[in-house]
Design a protein around this motif. Sequence first.
Motif, short mmCIF file in Angstrom:
data_model
loop_
_atom_site.label_atom_id
_atom_site.label_comp_id
_atom_site.label_asym_id
_atom_site.label_seq_id
_atom_site.Cartn_x
_atom_site.Cartn_y
_atom_site.Cartn_z
N GLY A 76 21.47 39.21 61.56
CA GLY A 76 22.36 39.47 62.67
C GLY A 76 23.58 40.27 62.30
O GLY A 76 24.51 40.41 63.10
N LYS A 77 23.58 40.85 61.10
CA LYS A 77 24.71 41.64 60.61
C LYS A 77 24.38 43.11 60.76
O LYS A 77 23.43 43.62 60.17
CB LYS A 77 24.99 41.29 59.15
N ALA A 78 25.17 43.81 61.57
CA ALA A 78 24.90 45.23 61.80
C ALA A 78 25.21 46.05 60.56
O ALA A 78 26.04 45.66 59.72
CB ALA A 78 25.73 45.73 62.99
N LEU A 79 24.55 47.20 60.45
CA LEU A 79 24.82 48.10 59.35
C LEU A 79 26.22 48.69 59.48
O LEU A 79 26.69 48.96 60.59
CB LEU A 79 23.79 49.23 59.30
N SER A 80 26.87 48.90 58.33
CA SER A 80 28.16 49.58 58.36
C SER A 80 27.94 51.04 58.71
O SER A 80 26.81 51.55 58.67
CB SER A 80 28.84 49.47 56.99
#
Length: 977
Positions: A76-80
């Motif tokens: 659930g962590k979006a790409l930087s």
Amino acid sequence: MQVFRSPQVPRVMPGEFDALYDTDDALQPWYAQGVLHLLPTETSSCIHLAWQLRERDSHQAQDCLAIATRESERSGKALSLQEHWLARLTQADLLRLQARLPEASALLASLPEQDAPSLVLAADLQGVQAGIATGTGNFAERDQCLRRAAEWARQAGDQARETYYRAVLARLQVLRGQEPEPDIDARLQQASDGPAYVQAALQQLRATRAFRRSDYAQAIEAYVRCHQLALSSGQLHLAIIAAGNIGNAFTSLNDHDAALEWVQRGLDLALPTGWPSAVGSCQSQVGEALRHLGRLDLARQRLDEAEQTLRPLQASRYYAISLRYRAELALDQQQYTEALERLDALESRAESRDLAMDLRRSRALALMRLSRLDEAQQVAQSGLDDARHAQVGDLQVMAHMVLAQIARERHRQQPDAGQLVQAAGHLDQALAAASGIQHYAPPIELLDLQAQTNADLGRFEAAYQAAVRAGALRERMHGQDVTGRMLAMQLRYMTESERAESAHHRALAHAEAQRAEMAQQTSGTLARLGAIGQEITTKLDAPSVFAVLERHVHALLDARSIAVYLIDADGLTMSSVFDVEHGQHLPPHRIRLDAEESNAARALRERRELLVALAPDGSDPSQVPGTMRTLSALFAPLTVGDRVLGVMTIQSPLQNAYGEMERLVFRTLSAYTAIALDNARAYSDLGDAQKQLAAQEKLAALGALVAGVAHELNTPIGNSLLMAGTLQNKTDEIEAAMSANALRRSSLVRYLDDARQAAQLIHRGLQTAAGLVASFKQVAVDRTSEQRRVFDLALTVTDVVATMMGVVRKAGHRVEIDIPPGLEIDAYPGPLGQVLSNFINNALLHAFEDSSREGVMTIRARSTDSGWLALEFADDGQGIAPELLHRVFEPFFTTKLGRGGTGLGLSISYNIVEQLFGGRLRVQSSPGQGTCFILDLPRQAPLRPTEGEAPLHVGATAFAPAYASEGLPPPLPATGQ
């Protein structure tokens, strides 16, 4: 899918792989632990790793991006922003390499340059766009992208990137005949201080500049260095292009064997990648090398393949060069109108000056052949002026040679000694230009032209010297007899070994079938297994084996995942050649054989079957996120006798999926698969060996033909020389007597009588030699070209026999021909001549062995009904024993092994008659009653079928991916074990 995850995986944080192309040393920590194939789940590591693998291994790079995306969705962590940009740039570059240029452009359109998270990424965005513009033929945009890339890199303080992009731009300027930016020379001096990828680009620039000034020795040296540096820095595309350019440099030096070796090396690197620009470029260069070696049919096949491969890149320089090679081939095949049409199509798109100059030379030659001499003269002179201005030595050589040919053609149409003098002047200038090129061998055609022109001008000493020099070059190019004999011995050994091995395989398959038949009494499942075994072991190519396996295995076993691995050529790794999960084919990957925790590697090392049961809650660390949860797995080595080929595995999401019966079925399937794959490899290798051996036999037959004709020419030419010398002496005596006022009428009458007899002998000898040469020319051309045409059977047979009469008479025998005139046949005179030559040689070796009497060979023919004819070759020799008669057409069967017999002549003759002519070949013989070979031939031979694709090899090299090529880093282990 089961996989081992090591806790010692080194983390690759953002910034560690920031180079445009990093070196093998920078990736060595991954290789050393043997876990690069495991692909870290930390998204930034995966993306940076994908960037570095985009050319080393495109499939692994794609896997990295997929895992990064899946891990981002799972967590659930979006790409930087930086990760997003680098992932898009990597994907776009992968699409560019696959020639999917519209998709690549659309992907980059979503990355506005002004929104780049760093100047370095902005520079690399322009670099990828420049590569796309190269493929679409938008050269102005390409140059502008490279300038912007260099400027962004300069502002970022990244001197390596700046130098790289400036070097690429400078090379393109050199190709167009422009001077690069002034400071590029200073950067060349500092090349040793930069990263490997920068040094590779600078070496490519240095090589291009050397090539442009015809300094091919320095160009080759720089390109070889570029090739090595590109391999070490992961620039596989540049390494492939450099190998092709090395081949081009050797072609310019007229060292065509070395050229073919290098372009083939490039093609071997390119084929596993599937990149159209790399594969198509190498295919066209292989075709050009074959053209220079005179293999025009093979050259056309390679160039047809290149044109098809490069079709997505029709606006690129790669495609333009391929079309140029097709135009040159059309000239060699005397298809001058087609050549002009291709040159017209190329004229408007010749973006680089070197192509434009080459096109003028080719156009002038085509116009000359079409008798448009004024136009040809104008185009050739323009090409010469451009070559002089650009100081391109080899193009000056070719331009002078074309101008000399035009002058000779004018003389031929309207005799004028001045045109011959002009032609000689151009040839002298061509040789002078050639002497100024280091390590350059002048074309044989140039030396032949010089010999002919000097002879026409009465300069016989100069003509002789040019002819001797041309002969020496020709001998150096074609003197391969010893190599051919060694290859024949090697291929014979390979063929016999494969035949024995194939018999062993059949015995093993039969044993397994018997085992399945015994089990049939107790299980209907095993009855099906026997049928599968019979079907799978009859397949002689790997895709068919896998198709049978995939079609039947699910009816016998719970195999939601099935994979086959084969050991690679290096003996240190094995690669997946068949990998299916839930009906979807997975990309190929590798496993190191020394991976301790890999069950596949363990099964291979221990050569035993493994049954693996995993934890039902999915907590086992061997599970790969996003793949099928595996609870049961079977592994078995693929063995044939004492040899192990690889490993086969099936996996299931169910607990305890494989009991004793399932293990028996899997074990038997593994045995069948091993036998089938090994049979496929043996069959493929045998086919390749037979093709090579047939080609060597043709060359050997032509060599024997040349030797026979040379021997036959010695007598008439020697007699003519002797009589010419005698006549010269008599003339000198008469002249001396006349000068001393001592000439008598009787002496003059005697001299005239002697002169008349000498002239008659000289005329008769030269007529004999001329007839032999004419016959030899027709036979030699037919043999080397295999061209189909309508020919008179009696005349063709007479020509063939004439070339063999030296050997026949020396052995004390004779040949009689009984063929009615006017008996015509539409077929291939060259191969027919080879068949007759084989029959004559066979008779000399076997039929008249230890015979003191004169032997007679008779060739007769008659027309039969329904468009057929019967051609017979008979001898009155010792005949063939009944127990040997049925074996005479077997390959390698001979009663004279080690005493001049190879056992190939009659086998090749049989194949020519049966396959090429569509006829039948029979033999009749009795001991002491001679032998008769009967050829039943159709008056019109069938059309030759189009050659199909070569069978897929099974083994170490057949499935090797891009990174298996020489000079690349150690292989990357696979995502599944």
